[in-house]
Design a protein around this motif. Structure first.
Motif, mmCIF file in Angstrom:
data_model
loop_
_atom_site.group_PDB
_atom_site.id
_atom_site.type_symbol
_atom_site.label_atom_id
_atom_site.label_comp_id
_atom_site.label_asym_id
_atom_site.label_seq_id
_atom_site.Cartn_x
_atom_site.Cartn_y
_atom_site.Cartn_z
ATOM 1 N N ARG A 1 0.834 -1.204 0.000
ATOM 2 C CA ARG A 1 0.000 0.000 0.000
ATOM 3 C C ARG A 1 0.868 1.254 0.000
ATOM 4 N NH1 ARG A 1 -3.083 -1.412 3.806
ATOM 5 N NH2 ARG A 1 -2.035 -0.312 5.513
ATOM 6 N N THR A 2 1.955 1.203 0.801
ATOM 7 C CA THR A 2 2.863 2.363 0.843
ATOM 8 C C THR A 2 3.526 2.576 -0.522
ATOM 9 O OG1 THR A 2 3.306 1.936 3.171
ATOM 10 C CG2 THR A 2 4.890 3.326 1.996
ATOM 11 N N ALA A 3 3.973 1.444 -1.112
ATOM 12 C CA ALA A 3 4.607 1.560 -2.426
ATOM 13 C C ALA A 3 3.619 2.058 -3.470
ATOM 14 C CB ALA A 3 5.171 0.201 -2.845
ATOM 15 N N ALA A 4 2.371 1.590 -3.342
ATOM 16 C CA ALA A 4 1.351 2.018 -4.304
ATOM 17 C C ALA A 4 1.063 3.503 -4.171
ATOM 18 C CB ALA A 4 0.081 1.204 -4.085
ATOM 19 N N GLU A 5 1.023 3.966 -2.910
ATOM 20 C CA GLU A 5 0.760 5.389 -2.699
ATOM 21 C C GLU A 5 1.902 6.243 -3.253
ATOM 22 O OE1 GLU A 5 0.219 5.639 1.476
ATOM 23 O OE2 GLU A 5 -1.836 4.813 1.448
ATOM 24 N N GLU A 6 3.125 5.728 -3.141
ATOM 25 C CA GLU A 6 4.272 6.485 -3.615
ATOM 26 C C GLU A 6 4.373 6.478 -5.130
ATOM 27 O OE1 GLU A 6 6.329 8.372 -1.954
ATOM 28 O OE2 GLU A 6 5.318 7.960 -0.069
ATOM 29 N N GLY B 1 1.818 5.313 -7.254
ATOM 30 C CA GLY B 1 0.541 5.428 -7.971
ATOM 31 C C GLY B 1 0.218 4.192 -8.785
ATOM 32 N N SER B 2 0.844 3.060 -8.452
ATOM 33 C CA SER B 2 0.653 1.828 -9.230
ATOM 34 C C SER B 2 -0.682 1.169 -8.864
ATOM 35 C CB SER B 2 1.812 0.860 -8.949
ATOM 36 O OG SER B 2 1.538 -0.408 -9.520
ATOM 37 N N GLU B 3 -1.540 0.987 -9.883
ATOM 38 C CA GLU B 3 -2.826 0.305 -9.667
ATOM 39 C C GLU B 3 -2.597 -1.171 -9.366
ATOM 40 O OE1 GLU B 3 -5.798 1.517 -9.418
ATOM 41 O OE2 GLU B 3 -5.071 3.559 -9.741
ATOM 42 N N HIS B 4 -1.561 -1.739 -9.970
ATOM 43 C CA HIS B 4 -1.263 -3.151 -9.730
ATOM 44 C C HIS B 4 -0.910 -3.385 -8.268
ATOM 45 C CE1 HIS B 4 1.391 -6.769 -9.667
ATOM 46 N NE2 HIS B 4 0.387 -7.241 -10.414
ATOM 47 N N LEU B 5 -0.074 -2.464 -7.694
ATOM 48 C CA LEU B 5 0.278 -2.603 -6.288
ATOM 49 C C LEU B 5 -0.939 -2.429 -5.377
ATOM 50 C CD1 LEU B 5 3.719 -0.730 -6.131
ATOM 51 C CD2 LEU B 5 3.304 -3.178 -5.894
ATOM 52 N N LYS B 6 -1.846 -1.537 -5.756
ATOM 53 C CA LYS B 6 -3.078 -1.368 -4.971
ATOM 54 C C LYS B 6 -3.888 -2.652 -4.946
ATOM 55 C CE LYS B 6 -3.798 3.608 -5.622
ATOM 56 N NZ LYS B 6 -4.705 4.631 -6.193
ATOM 57 N N ARG B 7 -4.012 -3.292 -6.133
ATOM 58 C CA ARG B 7 -4.776 -4.547 -6.201
ATOM 59 C C ARG B 7 -4.101 -5.632 -5.370
ATOM 60 N NH1 ARG B 7 -5.273 -2.911 -11.631
ATOM 61 N NH2 ARG B 7 -3.613 -4.338 -12.288
ATOM 62 N N MET B 8 -2.753 -5.674 -5.452
ATOM 63 C CA MET B 8 -2.040 -6.676 -4.669
ATOM 64 C C MET B 8 -2.230 -6.425 -3.170
ATOM 65 S SD MET B 8 -0.747 -8.836 -6.742
ATOM 66 C CE MET B 8 -2.231 -8.503 -7.703
ATOM 67 N N ALA B 9 -2.178 -5.158 -2.763
ATOM 68 C CA ALA B 9 -2.388 -4.814 -1.353
ATOM 69 C C ALA B 9 -3.786 -5.242 -0.899
ATOM 70 C CB ALA B 9 -2.198 -3.311 -1.149
#
Length: 713
Positions: A319-324, A326-334
């Motif tokens: 989630r932190t990486a996604a916020e930094e 902006g990756s939608e893929h990381l959000k889905r993984m989180a």
């Protein structure tokens, strides 16, 4: 036998040649029929003339209001009574009714009380009360009239009740119909609300976790703020050397990039651990031994706790990486790691409940099934992450570190500007202190109130599920939308009575004709023995049995005409409704003959004592034969003698002809009547000689008293 016929011929000659004797015989033939006809006619249709029975009606009802509308049920009752012609209703004042019932002018009175409408309307309130109509009756006027007026009063109360049920139920079902229409219109909103409740119920664990996390984050933020304030001198120094530090950071991220080459192995190891955890839960769910469950479930709980911590760590990192980035893929993984963490939490809860049931001596089969289902869900998520997403996660993290290196270069430039902004930062830190204090207080309030809200949400969801088990809401809507008029008519009379008459009797007169006709046969026989001699007084030597049969022939001849005229008069003068007319006359002649033989035998053997016995038998048979009331309604004495009385079978035989014959019943009645006839003939033949001297001496002694009329020789 010649002497028997000689006695019979002599009596016929005397009867036909003596005009006085002829008149008496003619009267004896006619009188029994008149007795039957008058009684049958008087009983023809007594309940068809009840309108002459006066019943006073008093209406004291003051009415009431329902939803602002005036209701006067008493007036409605009066209106119904005016349309009812079964009794002679008299609508009078209260004092007049009391006086009339007391003096006998009215057989009874009905008083509608003041609160009649009010109590009827109480059905719509919290405490319904039954209204009472007062029925006052004067029973000394007549034996039957009180029963008739009582039936009329009962019928009126039943009619009022039925009409009231119909009216109230129609109003209720009309409301139900409106509710059904409104529910149907609001059905989409209801379904959305139901889905929202279920979704909220499922999110409760996440809400608890978020609040706990927020509480920790606020505490951490406050600690960071304190550290920031204390570190401000160092920050000033850092700002001065920011450019140097930023350069060092760029080199650091460059070195870190080489270290992240091992990230694939670390992530894969963590995902393999997560993928293995559901297998343990699945194993516990299939254990059938309570001891094994008690031993294995605690270990499973520890594995699930560790797996949840790993999932939380992955979700926080991604989630932190996604916020930094902006990756939608990381959000889905989180989000998938969050779902996996929730599943591990649910498995922990089920484990705890299973242990509780095992400790209580129960095998938690239902909970095992739920655990197996939840373990399958977690296994599917973890397996997918391991097989398809591990490498992608590592690649995204590498991208994140590379991006961080680029950002550190940009930070080098920012530090140059930071030095001039530090006074403002100090002011912001001071304001943050106040905000964090307020936020922490609000969060504590939310944390305190959440358990109560959770209970309410779960309770509401449980009620919705329980309601759905009883039927789909669409089905309930259709039930509520049913026709109010038809349903109110159904409640007014929920059961219909279909009457099928096997042997219809047209009227009360036809129903009473068998009794009064048979009774007249016995009365006719009593008249014969009262006026005609049972002894032969015209000289000659005759045996007792010859006298017995010779005189009996005369009695039977007269009885034949008595019975035939009475039965024929029932049919052709009174027009009694009889199904088998010919058999009615034939049965009447036969019954008249049996009764005549019985009465004649009693008098022939016992003299005047026989007449008394005939009267006693008459009295017993009127009550004990079941001619008027069913024998089951009579006292036990009459029920016991009922099968021993000739009236029982005579009335039964005549009823078969009136209503329609059942041959088994006809044969039974004829057999019993033939038995009575045989007993009388045998007894008369054998006992006349035996009792004749005793009877003569008894009769002579009675005449000597001067109290009894002497026979004319």
């Amino acid at each position: 036998m010649k002497k028997v016929w000689r006695i019979y011929a002599t009596d016929l000659k005397k009867m036909t040649t003596n005009w006085a004797a002829s008149l008496i015989i003619a009267a004896l033939i006619i009188l029994p029929s008149l007795y039957a006809w008058f009684n049958i006619k008087a009983s023809w249709d007594p309940y068809g003339h009840t309108k002459g029975i006066a019943v006073a009606v008093v209406n004291l009802d003051r009415g009431t209001a329902i939803n602002g509308k005036k209701v006067h049920a008493g007036n409605e009752v009066i209106k119904k009574l005016k349309q009812n012609k079964t009794l002679g209703w008299r609508f009078v004042q209260e004092k007049e009714a009391a006086r009339g019932v007391k003096t006998g002018e009215y057989y009874a009175s009905l008083t509608i009380p003041e609160n009649f409408s009010e109590k009827l309307a109480s059905i719509l309130g919290d405490k319904p009360e039954k209204p009472v109509i007062t029925y006052t009756v004067n029973e000394k006027i007549n034996a039957i009239a009180p029963r008739i007026t009582g039936s009329g009063a009962s019928a009126i109360t039943q009619q009022i009740s039925a009409q009231f049920v119909k009216t109230v139920s129609k109003a209720i079902f009309t409301i139900f119909n409106q509710i059904g229409i409104e529910l149907e219109r609001d059905l989409p909103d209801i379904e959305n609300f139901k889905a929202w409740v279920f979704r909220l119920e499922g999110d409760i664990p996440e809400l608890n976790r978020i609040i706990r996390t927020a509480d920790r984050d606020i505490t951490k933020a406050d600690a960071v703020r304190k550290q920031a304030e204390s570190a401000m001198p160092d920050v000033l120094l850092l700002a001065k050397h920011g450019k140097t530090v930023s350069g060092d950071m760029s080199r650091f991220f460059g070195n870190t990039g080489s270290l992240l080459e091992q990230t694939d192995t670390v992530i894969k190891t963590g995902l393999e651990a997560l993928n293995a955890a559901p297998a343990v839960s699945n194993q516990v769910s299939m254990l059938a031994d309570k001891t094994k469950i008690a031993a294995t479930a605690p270990k499973n709980t520890i594995i699930l706790q560790n797996s949840k911590q790993i999932s939380d760590a992955f979700s926080d990192l991604l989630r932190t990486a996604a916020e930094e980035t902006g990756s939608e893929h990381l959000k889905r993984m989180a989000a998938r790691f969050i779902a996996l963490s929730q599943s591990f939490q649910k498995q922990q809860d089920l484990n705890g409940k299973m242990l509780q049931q095992v400790n209580n001596g129960l095998l938690p089969e239902t909970l095992q099934a739920d655990l197996k289902q939840e373990a399958g869900r977690a296994g599917a998520i973890a397996g997918s992450l391991l097989e398809n997403d591990g490498a992608a996660i590592a690649a995204d993290l590498k991208t994140f570190v590379a991006q961080a290196g680029q950002d550190s270069a940009k930070a080098n430039k920012l530090f140059q500007k930071l030095e001039g902004s530090l006074p403002d930062i100090q002011a912001i830190l001071h304001d943050t202190k106040t905000g964090l204090a307020i936020g922490k207080a609000k969060l504590k309030t939310a944390e305190t109130e959440l358990p109560a809200a959770e209970r309410k949400i779960r309770e509401l969801a449980g009620k919705i599920r329980a309601f759905e088990k009883q039927g789909n809401i669409g089905r309930w809507i259709q039930l509520l939308k049913n026709d109010a008029q038809e349903e109110s008519e159904f409640l007014k009379q929920p059961v219909s009575l279909k009457e099928e008459v096997l042997y219809p009797i047209k009227n009360y007169g036809a129903g009473m004709a068998p009794f009064y006709t048979v009774l007249s046969f016995w009365v006719g026989a009593m008249l014969l023995v009262s006026l005609l001699s049972v002894e032969h007084h015209h000289g000659g030597a005759y045996a007792s049995w010859q006298v017995y049969f010779g005189k009996l022939l005369l009695f039977l001849t007269i009885a034949f005409f008595q019975s035939a005229i009475t039965a024929a008069g029932d049919l052709f003068i009174l027009h009694v409704d009889v199904q088998e007319k010919a058999w009615f006359i034939l049965f009447g002649i036969g019954i008249g003959a049996v009764f005549t033989v019985m009465v004649y035998t009693l008098v022939s053997v016992f003299g005047n004592v026989g007449k008394a016995l005939g009267i006693v038998l008459l009295v017993l048979q009127i009550s004990g034969s079941g001619g008027t009331f069913p024998i089951q309604m009579e006292p036990s004495f009459f029920q016991h003698i009922h099968p021993l009385l000739p009236f029982t079978y005579g009335i039964g035989l005549m009823r078969e002809a009136v209503g329609g014959m059942l041959m088994e019943a006809v044969i039974t009645d004829i057999i019993y009547l033939a038995g009575f006839l045989a007993i009388a003939l045998i007894f008369g033949t054998a006992a006349k000689k035996l009792f004749s001297r005793m009877t003569e001496r008894f009769t002579r002694k009675g005449k000597e008293s001067g109290l009894f009329e002497k026979k004319t020789e």
